[in-house]
Design a protein around this motif. Structure first.
Motif, PDB file in Angstrom:
ATOM      1  N   ARG A   1     -14.864  15.765 -26.417  1.00  8.67           N
ATOM      2  CA  ARG A   1     -15.383  14.632 -27.287  1.00  8.67           C
ATOM      3  C   ARG A   1     -16.835  14.743 -27.490  1.00  8.67           C
ATOM      4  N   GLU A   2     -17.673  15.764 -26.931  1.00  6.09           N
ATOM      5  CA  GLU A   2     -18.928  15.726 -27.194  1.00  6.09           C
ATOM      6  C   GLU A   2     -19.278  16.957 -27.878  1.00  6.09           C
ATOM      7  N   ASP A   3     -18.777  17.281 -28.680  1.00  5.57           N
ATOM      8  CA  ASP A   3     -18.870  18.269 -29.654  1.00  5.57           C
ATOM      9  C   ASP A   3     -19.398  19.790 -29.387  1.00  5.57           C
ATOM     10  N   PRO A   4     -18.950  20.409 -28.358  1.00  7.43           N
ATOM     11  CA  PRO A   4     -19.725  21.262 -27.674  1.00  7.43           C
ATOM     12  C   PRO A   4     -19.051  22.740 -28.624  1.00  7.43           C
ATOM     13  N   ASP A   5     -19.807  23.773 -28.676  1.00  4.66           N
ATOM     14  CA  ASP A   5     -19.323  24.942 -29.290  1.00  4.66           C
ATOM     15  C   ASP A   5     -18.886  25.905 -28.013  1.00  4.66           C
ATOM     16  N   ILE A   6     -19.815  25.866 -26.735  1.00  8.79           N
ATOM     17  CA  ILE A   6     -19.463  26.633 -25.606  1.00  8.79           C
ATOM     18  C   ILE A   6     -19.205  25.791 -24.339  1.00  8.79           C
ATOM     19  N   ILE A   7     -18.512  25.912 -23.461  1.00 11.61           N
ATOM     20  CA  ILE A   7     -18.306  25.402 -22.288  1.00 11.61           C
ATOM     21  C   ILE A   7     -18.301  26.108 -21.289  1.00 11.61           C
ATOM     22  N   LEU A   8     -19.124  25.827 -20.160  1.00 10.52           N
ATOM     23  CA  LEU A   8     -18.955  26.523 -18.805  1.00 10.52           C
ATOM     24  C   LEU A   8     -18.251  25.744 -18.015  1.00 10.52           C
ATOM     25  N   VAL A   9     -17.099  26.185 -17.465  1.00  7.90           N
ATOM     26  CA  VAL A   9     -16.308  25.022 -16.730  1.00  7.90           C
ATOM     27  C   VAL A   9     -16.633  25.368 -15.152  1.00  7.90           C
ATOM     28  N   GLY A  10     -17.254  26.679 -14.744  1.00  7.30           N
ATOM     29  CA  GLY A  10     -17.348  26.608 -13.378  1.00  7.30           C
ATOM     30  C   GLY A  10     -16.255  27.437 -12.566  1.00  7.30           C
ATOM     31  N   GLU A  11     -15.794  26.910 -11.770  1.00  6.07           N
ATOM     32  CA  GLU A  11     -14.850  27.953 -11.048  1.00  6.07           C
ATOM     33  C   GLU A  11     -13.328  27.351 -11.422  1.00  6.07           C
TER      34      GLU A  11
END
Length: 399
Positions: free
Chosen positions: A232-242
């Motif tokens: 819901r935060e309008d990201p293009d790229i997400i780093l999820v971690g592990e």
């Protein structure tokens, strides 16, 4: 754990009563950091350019320098001193998790000569005593060339949608490699990058991208809630971690399916074996659906190990196994023919794929590592011997 989720929320930073006034919020978000006794040990790590700090009762603090463990020049830490050093570092949430699970993870920041250094800290209990292991996180993010990564890594940063995973054991440099990939995007594209980490390691300096970084436990209660917010935060790229459980992987793959580029890490020995590692998170009746999700959304898996370098001025270098999801690889994953993936990697070398043997041969050719180091980690020593002799081992038609 459920009890932790219920009792602790990022809105109160681990305290039992949430702030209720503007003054409470002001104190929470503007409070200056207090100097702690343990900081001098962390400063010694930075001065010595060490990568890790180990604190165990009965031993002096130990620093890892270029892969070797070296004790600091001081006396051993007893039980009381260990508690006195470690306890003030932990907030209420960390202490609660430590009590319930016997260990906890968090980020820690120590100013050294005007520069804030970040550390990834694990507090543990062993033989009834407290202990600590901390990994120093570099303040600067090296580029691909500085990390001696192959050029194909750049192509994995150019997708608009899908998933890219970094596989390896703890300490294999996965986080640094992903940081260099995100920073390449930061320099070359105007996008919104959102990271969800436990804890945050690298702090990015915005160049062309807008970057928001959220830490589990401090900014958001857990990965599941963080991912629900993320879309819901309008990201293009997400780093999820592990990728450590079903929920994390499912929320990450759903984000990839809905038009985001998702980066993550996973504990696996190499690129092909990552498929089995993901499937192990799920019951067998779900494996078909998970294979389908991987085949249609995964863009690349990079397996990585760190090796000591022989080149002056270079500490350690990564050997990388790279599997990109071309039609051949996707078809093999979809059909459950994982045993043929290593052959597909070797046959698709012209597309930038490589196995560990090819990577080790390249590092030897660049005189970054020596032969004993290469053979010590080679999955197939005979294949490496043949590669060194210039014999290209491929099996046309095996697919």
């Amino acid at each position: 754990m459920a009890s932790t989720k219920k009792e602790t929320s990022p809105s109160n930073n681990g305290n039992d009563s949430a702030p209720s006034t503007e003054a409470d919020f002001m104190a929470r978000f503007t409070k200056e950091r207090e100097e702690l006794e343990v900081d001098k040990i962390f400063r010694a790590l930075v001065k010595l350019e060490g990568s890790d700090l180990h604190m165990k009762v009965g031993n002096p603090p130990i620093v890892r320098q270029h892969g070797e463990l070296k004790p600091l020049n001081r006396g051993p830490i007893d039980r009381e001193e260990m508690v006195r050093l470690i306890y003030p570092m932990m907030n209420e949430r960390s202490r609660r998790i430590f009590d319930e699970e016997g260990g906890c993870d968090f980020a820690y920041i120590v100013p050294v000569d005007g520069v804030d250094w970040r550390f990834r800290v694990n507090v543990l209990q062993q033989l009834g005593a407290m202990g600590l292991v901390a990994r120093r996180v570099n303040n600067w993010i090296p580029n691909f060339e500085g990390l001696h990564l192959p050029p194909v890594m750049e192509s994995l940063c150019k997708y608009d949608q899908g998933m890219v995973l970094l596989a390896g054991v703890t300490g294999s440099g996965k986080s640094t490699t992903i940081a260099s990939m995100l920073n390449w995007i930061n320099r070359n594209y105007k996008k919104h990058i959102l990271t969800l980490e436990d804890p945050i390691e690298f702090v990015y300096t915005e160049e062309q991208c807008l970057i928001n970084q959220r830490e589990v436990g401090m900014d958001v209660v857990d990965f599941e809630v963080g991912m629900k917010h993320a879309v819901r935060e309008d990201p293009d790229i997400i780093l999820v971690g592990e990728m450590r459980d079903q929920e994390t992987f499912m929320t990450a793959i759903h984000a990839a399916e809905t038009g985001h580029l998702v980066f993550g890490t996973i504990h696996a020995a190499g690129a092909p074996t990552t498929i089995g590692r993901i499937l192990d998170l799920f019951p067998e009746e779900m494996h078909g659906a998970i294979r389908s999700a991987i085949a249609f959304n995964m863009k690349g898996i990079v397996g990585q190990k760190l090796l000591r370098s022989i080149r002056p001025g270079v500490g350690r270098v990564p050997t990388c196994e790279i599997m990109t999801f071309n039609p051949t690889v996707s078809k093999l994953v979809l059909e459950g023919k994982d045993e043929k993936l290593p052959d597909a990697i070797r046959m698709c070398a012209e597309e930038g794929m490589q196995d560990f043997t090819m990577s080790l041969k390249s590092l030897l050719d660049q005189e970054l590592i020596d032969r004993p180091t290469a053979f010590a980690v080679a999955p197939n020593k005979e294949a490496l011997k043949m590669a060194i002799k210039g014999i290209d081992v491929k099996a046309p038609g095996i697919l």
